[in-house]
Scaffold this motif. Structure first.
Motif, short mmCIF file in Angstrom:
data_model
loop_
_atom_site.label_atom_id
_atom_site.label_comp_id
_atom_site.label_asym_id
_atom_site.label_seq_id
_atom_site.Cartn_x
_atom_site.Cartn_y
_atom_site.Cartn_z
N LEU A 81 -63.00 -9.04 46.84
CA LEU A 81 -64.19 -8.27 47.20
C LEU A 81 -64.37 -7.14 46.20
N TRP A 82 -65.59 -6.88 45.79
CA TRP A 82 -65.89 -5.70 44.99
C TRP A 82 -66.20 -4.57 45.97
N ILE A 83 -65.51 -3.44 45.82
CA ILE A 83 -65.70 -2.32 46.74
C ILE A 83 -65.90 -1.03 45.94
N PRO A 84 -66.88 -0.20 46.32
CA PRO A 84 -67.10 1.07 45.60
C PRO A 84 -65.86 1.98 45.69
N LEU A 85 -65.42 2.45 44.53
CA LEU A 85 -64.22 3.30 44.46
C LEU A 85 -64.38 4.58 45.29
N ALA A 86 -65.56 5.18 45.26
CA ALA A 86 -65.78 6.43 46.01
C ALA A 86 -65.58 6.22 47.51
N ARG A 87 -66.01 5.06 48.03
CA ARG A 87 -65.84 4.77 49.47
C ARG A 87 -64.37 4.55 49.82
N ILE A 88 -63.62 3.95 48.90
CA ILE A 88 -62.19 3.72 49.13
C ILE A 88 -61.46 5.06 49.20
N ILE A 89 -61.76 5.94 48.26
CA ILE A 89 -61.11 7.26 48.22
C ILE A 89 -61.46 8.05 49.49
N SER A 90 -62.72 8.00 49.90
CA SER A 90 -63.16 8.70 51.10
C SER A 90 -62.46 8.14 52.34
N LEU A 91 -62.39 6.82 52.45
CA LEU A 91 -61.74 6.18 53.60
C LEU A 91 -60.26 6.51 53.64
N ASN B 299 -75.49 -5.61 37.63
CA ASN B 299 -76.49 -4.72 38.23
C ASN B 299 -75.92 -3.59 39.07
N ASP B 300 -74.72 -3.13 38.77
CA ASP B 300 -74.13 -2.03 39.52
C ASP B 300 -73.94 -0.82 38.62
N THR B 301 -74.32 0.34 39.12
CA THR B 301 -74.13 1.56 38.34
C THR B 301 -72.91 2.33 38.81
N GLU B 302 -72.56 2.20 40.12
CA GLU B 302 -71.39 2.92 40.62
C GLU B 302 -70.11 2.17 40.28
N THR B 303 -69.02 2.92 40.16
CA THR B 303 -67.73 2.32 39.84
C THR B 303 -67.21 1.53 41.04
N LYS B 304 -66.89 0.26 40.79
CA LYS B 304 -66.35 -0.59 41.84
C LYS B 304 -64.99 -1.11 41.40
#
Length: 191
Positions: free
Chosen positions: A61-71, A26-31
């Motif tokens: 842990l599943w983590i959104p890729l966009a948040r990792i790049i931003s962090l 049920n996830d649409t964003e890349t994790k």
């Protein structure tokens, strides 16, 4: 025996796994999958079949890729700001030494390595650090929704600790963290 089977001190090992096949439902964003293992006591594994330890832990842990790049970008900016502070502090120290304001014993005392030395942050950099570390906390917390922003920095900010955090959130690589205060803070978030 390999280094992977031995840890002479407490350490956490971080690896990232990016797969087009394995995704949380049920996830649409890349994790991406953060895999971690850590030990709280020295460990030496000679036979994996009979190994059992109360001081070795692992998880994911599943983590959104966009948040990792931003962090990671924010951590890089914070590290750059700390380097500027260190450089200006070093310049001031050199100026004081050359004008004789520092006592003789201080100028010849053994100084800690620059990268492991605690950095005294100005107000702007301290706020920047709190925001970055609050985001780290939110990403690694078991229940991110109830993760509150940090009001104080949970470990000494050093160039080494910031480099470790920046490396930790680099999905192209993994890292090993051994610095005690940073180690303790990260495992407290993973519980």
């Amino acid at each position: 025996e390999s280094r992977a089977a031995n840890a002479s001190n407490k350490e956490i090992n971080i690896q990232w796994y990016i797969s087009s096949m394995a995704k949380p439902s049920n996830d649409t964003e890349t994790k991406v999958l953060l895999l971690y293992a850590y030990n709280t006591q020295p460990v030496k594994i000679s036979n994996i079949k009979i190994f059992s330890s109360m001081s070795v832990f692992s998880g994911h842990l599943w983590i959104p890729l966009a948040r990792i790049i931003s962090l990671r970008k924010k951590l890089s900016n914070l590290k750059e700001q700390v380097e500027i502070l260190m450089q200006s502090s070093k310049s001031l120290s050199s100026a004081l030494e050359s004008t004789g304001f520092l006592e003789q014993s201080e100028t010849h005392s053994k100084k800690p390595q620059m990268s492991a030395a605690k950095v005294h942050l100005d107000e702007k950099t301290e706020e920047m650090a709190k925001r970055c570390l609050s985001e780290v906390k939110a990403l690694l917390s078991v229940v991110p929704a109830v993760s509150s922003p940090l009001t104080e920095i949970p470990f000494d900010i050093t160039l080494q600790s910031l480099t470790s955090l920046e490396d930790m959130f680099d999905p192209a690589n993994g890292c090993i963290i051994t610095e005690e205060n940073l180690f303790n803070w990260i495992i407290s978030l993973l519980h």
